[in-house]
Motif scaffolding. Structure first.
Motif, PDB file in Angstrom:
ATOM      1  N   ASN A   1       0.827  -1.212   0.000  1.00 39.64           N
ATOM      2  CA  ASN A   1       0.000   0.000   0.000  1.00 39.64           C
ATOM      3  C   ASN A   1       0.861   1.262   0.000  1.00 39.64           C
ATOM      4  O   ASN A   1       0.519   2.268  -0.625  1.00 39.64           O
ATOM      5  N   HIS A   2       1.982   1.215   0.704  1.00 37.80           N
ATOM      6  CA  HIS A   2       2.909   2.352   0.720  1.00 37.80           C
ATOM      7  C   HIS A   2       3.446   2.609  -0.693  1.00 37.80           C
ATOM      8  O   HIS A   2       3.503   3.760  -1.154  1.00 37.80           O
ATOM      9  N   ALA A   3       3.814   1.534  -1.391  1.00 38.80           N
ATOM     10  CA  ALA A   3       4.306   1.676  -2.765  1.00 38.80           C
ATOM     11  C   ALA A   3       3.213   2.202  -3.679  1.00 38.80           C
ATOM     12  O   ALA A   3       3.465   3.034  -4.551  1.00 38.80           O
ATOM     13  N   ALA A   4       1.977   1.730  -3.469  1.00 36.44           N
ATOM     14  CA  ALA A   4       0.860   2.198  -4.293  1.00 36.44           C
ATOM     15  C   ALA A   4       0.634   3.695  -4.117  1.00 36.44           C
ATOM     16  O   ALA A   4       0.393   4.419  -5.087  1.00 36.44           O
ATOM     17  N   ARG A   5       0.732   4.171  -2.873  1.00 36.25           N
ATOM     18  CA  ARG A   5       0.576   5.609  -2.635  1.00 36.25           C
ATOM     19  C   ARG A   5       1.688   6.392  -3.325  1.00 36.25           C
ATOM     20  O   ARG A   5       1.458   7.458  -3.894  1.00 36.25           O
ATOM     21  N   ARG A   6       2.893   5.861  -3.281  1.00 32.56           N
ATOM     22  CA  ARG A   6       4.019   6.534  -3.936  1.00 32.56           C
ATOM     23  C   ARG A   6       3.804   6.610  -5.441  1.00 32.56           C
ATOM     24  O   ARG A   6       4.185   7.587  -6.094  1.00 32.56           O
ATOM     25  N   LEU A   7       3.191   5.578  -6.005  1.00 34.08           N
ATOM     26  CA  LEU A   7       2.940   5.531  -7.440  1.00 34.08           C
ATOM     27  C   LEU A   7       1.635   6.235  -7.833  1.00 34.08           C
ATOM     28  O   LEU A   7       1.317   6.344  -9.019  1.00 34.08           O
ATOM     29  N   VAL A   8       0.887   6.699  -6.822  1.00 30.10           N
ATOM     30  CA  VAL A   8      -0.452   7.260  -7.031  1.00 30.10           C
ATOM     31  C   VAL A   8      -1.289   6.240  -7.809  1.00 30.10           C
ATOM     32  O   VAL A   8      -1.917   6.555  -8.827  1.00 30.10           O
ATOM     33  N   ALA A   9      -1.299   5.010  -7.312  1.00 29.32           N
ATOM     34  CA  ALA A   9      -2.023   3.918  -7.961  1.00 29.32           C
ATOM     35  C   ALA A   9      -2.966   3.269  -6.960  1.00 29.32           C
ATOM     36  O   ALA A   9      -2.765   3.363  -5.749  1.00 29.32           O
ATOM     37  N   ALA A  10      -3.981   2.591  -7.478  1.00 28.72           N
ATOM     38  CA  ALA A  10      -4.878   1.841  -6.602  1.00 28.72           C
ATOM     39  C   ALA A  10      -4.112   0.666  -6.008  1.00 28.72           C
ATOM     40  O   ALA A  10      -3.437  -0.068  -6.743  1.00 28.72           O
ATOM     41  N   PRO A  11      -4.172   0.480  -4.679  1.00 29.79           N
ATOM     42  CA  PRO A  11      -3.413  -0.610  -4.072  1.00 29.79           C
ATOM     43  C   PRO A  11      -3.910  -1.979  -4.463  1.00 29.79           C
ATOM     44  O   PRO A  11      -3.167  -2.951  -4.425  1.00 29.79           O
ATOM     45  N   TYR A  12      -5.185  -2.082  -4.872  1.00 29.64           N
ATOM     46  CA  TYR A  12      -5.721  -3.389  -5.225  1.00 29.64           C
ATOM     47  C   TYR A  12      -6.885  -3.213  -6.186  1.00 29.64           C
ATOM     48  O   TYR A  12      -7.893  -2.611  -5.838  1.00 29.64           O
ATOM     49  N   ARG A  13      -6.700  -3.672  -7.419  1.00 25.41           N
ATOM     50  CA  ARG A  13      -7.787  -3.651  -8.387  1.00 25.41           C
ATOM     51  C   ARG A  13      -8.200  -5.095  -8.636  1.00 25.41           C
ATOM     52  O   ARG A  13      -7.433  -5.872  -9.199  1.00 25.41           O
ATOM     53  N   SER A  14      -9.375  -5.456  -8.177  1.00 26.33           N
ATOM     54  CA  SER A  14      -9.797  -6.843  -8.359  1.00 26.33           C
ATOM     55  C   SER A  14     -10.478  -7.058  -9.701  1.00 26.33           C
ATOM     56  O   SER A  14     -10.743  -8.176 -10.091  1.00 26.33           O
ATOM     57  N   GLY A  15     -10.783  -5.982 -10.403  1.00 24.63           N
ATOM     58  CA  GLY A  15     -11.471  -6.120 -11.689  1.00 24.63           C
ATOM     59  C   GLY A  15     -10.570  -6.724 -12.745  1.00 24.63           C
ATOM     60  O   GLY A  15      -9.362  -6.585 -12.719  1.00 24.63           O
ATOM     61  N   GLY A  16     -11.176  -7.423 -13.710  1.00 25.33           N
ATOM     62  CA  GLY A  16     -10.398  -8.033 -14.783  1.00 25.33           C
ATOM     63  C   GLY A  16     -10.217  -7.080 -15.938  1.00 25.33           C
ATOM     64  O   GLY A  16     -10.805  -6.000 -16.010  1.00 25.33           O
ATOM     65  N   GLN A  17      -9.405  -7.501 -16.918  1.00 24.33           N
ATOM     66  CA  GLN A  17      -9.154  -6.616 -18.055  1.00 24.33           C
ATOM     67  C   GLN A  17     -10.318  -6.604 -19.021  1.00 24.33           C
ATOM     68  O   GLN A  17     -10.356  -5.785 -19.943  1.00 24.33           O
ATOM     69  N   ALA A  18     -11.302  -7.477 -18.820  1.00 20.58           N
ATOM     70  CA  ALA A  18     -12.468  -7.468 -19.707  1.00 20.58           C
ATOM     71  C   ALA A  18     -13.126  -6.097 -19.739  1.00 20.58           C
ATOM     72  O   ALA A  18     -13.700  -5.695 -20.747  1.00 20.58           O
TER      73      ALA A  18
END
Length: 318
Positions: free
Chosen positions: A182-199
């Protein structure tokens, strides 16, 4: 691996390599106080590698970096359905895997792993535009076009470029725990967990405005995991019927609504185990799983460990 040395990450740049695919693991795992990794960017040989999208790369290392690494990333590259990596590259990937290194492909990098034979009989994914081509070229690979990444233990694959971030954060969760991820996700300004698929990113012939409504419902649910959440409750928030909600939720995420809620609750429990001193029974109640026995059951099924073992493995703090 010694606890004192840094974990070794190699990023293998092949001809036609995609800039974002190369940059994601190189940036995520760059050595810093909170990240016990060392990264080497390499190619089939040291020197200039012609990349895709108008960029080239000057890499300091050749294939010896694969013999050094604990984890090897293979970024996507152009024309993967047409061009095969050099035999020396494939042999080096196989040797690294036999030595115990994990191999992780981003996007069309999956074609390189498939060419080694290491994906035969395993689930794998790649960019949605190339899933059929991967299945046609390597029929022994069980291609899953509906997920952001696949973890088969020693070999991992991810979908289109941005899902490389999801794959890297997944690796961090396994190596260092959810707090570090989660710390890395905040640094990247990214969602820490995306459970959705690429569909959800595949172009559709008609606009699907209902997808945004479902995303809002998922976000709403994440803030209420300790409360009773059922399909009718979720459907009411999304303003659709329970049947429509269930059908569309699977199409959007690859999970049934209650599977998604369960995994979100387990992830919240992981964070509480790492970052609080609450007991297992209290955490189970706080995340909506009811009892410690229920939490232990789902931890074993999803993570293959117990809450107590998980807490011992991942220390508190970022």
């Amino acid at each position: 691996m010694s606890e004192s040395r840094l974990r070794r990450v190699a990023v293998l740049v092949l001809d036609g390599a995609k800039p974002l695919d190369v940059g994601i693991p190189a940036q995520v795992f760059t050595t810093r106080a909170s990240m016990p990794y060392e990264v080497r960017v390499c190619g089939a040989a040291p020197g200039l590698v012609t990349g895709g999208d108008g960029l080239s790369y000057h890499v300091a290392h050749g294939l010896s970096a694969l013999a050094w690494a604990d984890l090897v990333f293979v970024p996507g590259y152009r024309h993967p359905d047409r061009d095969e990596p050099p035999a020396a590259v494939l042999a080096a990937l196989v040797a690294a895997h036999e030595r115990g290194a994990r191999l992780a492909a981003i996007s069309t990098g999956a074609f390189a792993l498939a060419a080694t034979g290491l994906l035969d009989g395993r689930r794998a994914t790649t960019h949605w535009h190339y899933t059929r081509a991967l299945a046609a070229k390597h029929p022994d690979v069980r291609v899953d076009e509906n997920v952001l990444f696949v973890d088969e233990g020693s070999v991992l694959t991810s979908a289109g470029a941005a899902s490389g971030i999801d794959l890297c954060l997944h690796v961090l969760r396994g190596d260092l725990g959810i707090a570090a991820s989660n710390h890395a996700a905040r640094r990247l300004v990214a969602a820490p967990y995306r459970s959705g698929g690429q569909a959800q990113y595949v172009p559709r012939s008609v606009p699907e405005p209902i997808g945004e409504r479902f995303a809002a419902t998922r976000e709403w649910a994440l803030h209420r995991l300790g409360e009773p959440l059922t399909v009718p409750v979720l459907a009411r928030h999304a303003a659709v019927s329970p049947r429509t909600f269930s059908r569309r939720f699977v199409e959007d995420t690859g999970y049934t609504p209650m599977q998604w809620i369960l995994r979100a609750r387990v992830d919240l429990a992981r964070e509480l185990l790492e970052r609080s001193e609450r007991g297992v029974e209290q955490i189970a109640a706080d995340v909506g799983l009811g009892t410690g026995a229920n939490l232990r059951l789902h931890f074993q099924q999803i993570l293959g460990t117990t809450p107590s073992e998980y807490r011992r493995t991942f220390t508190q703090g970022e």
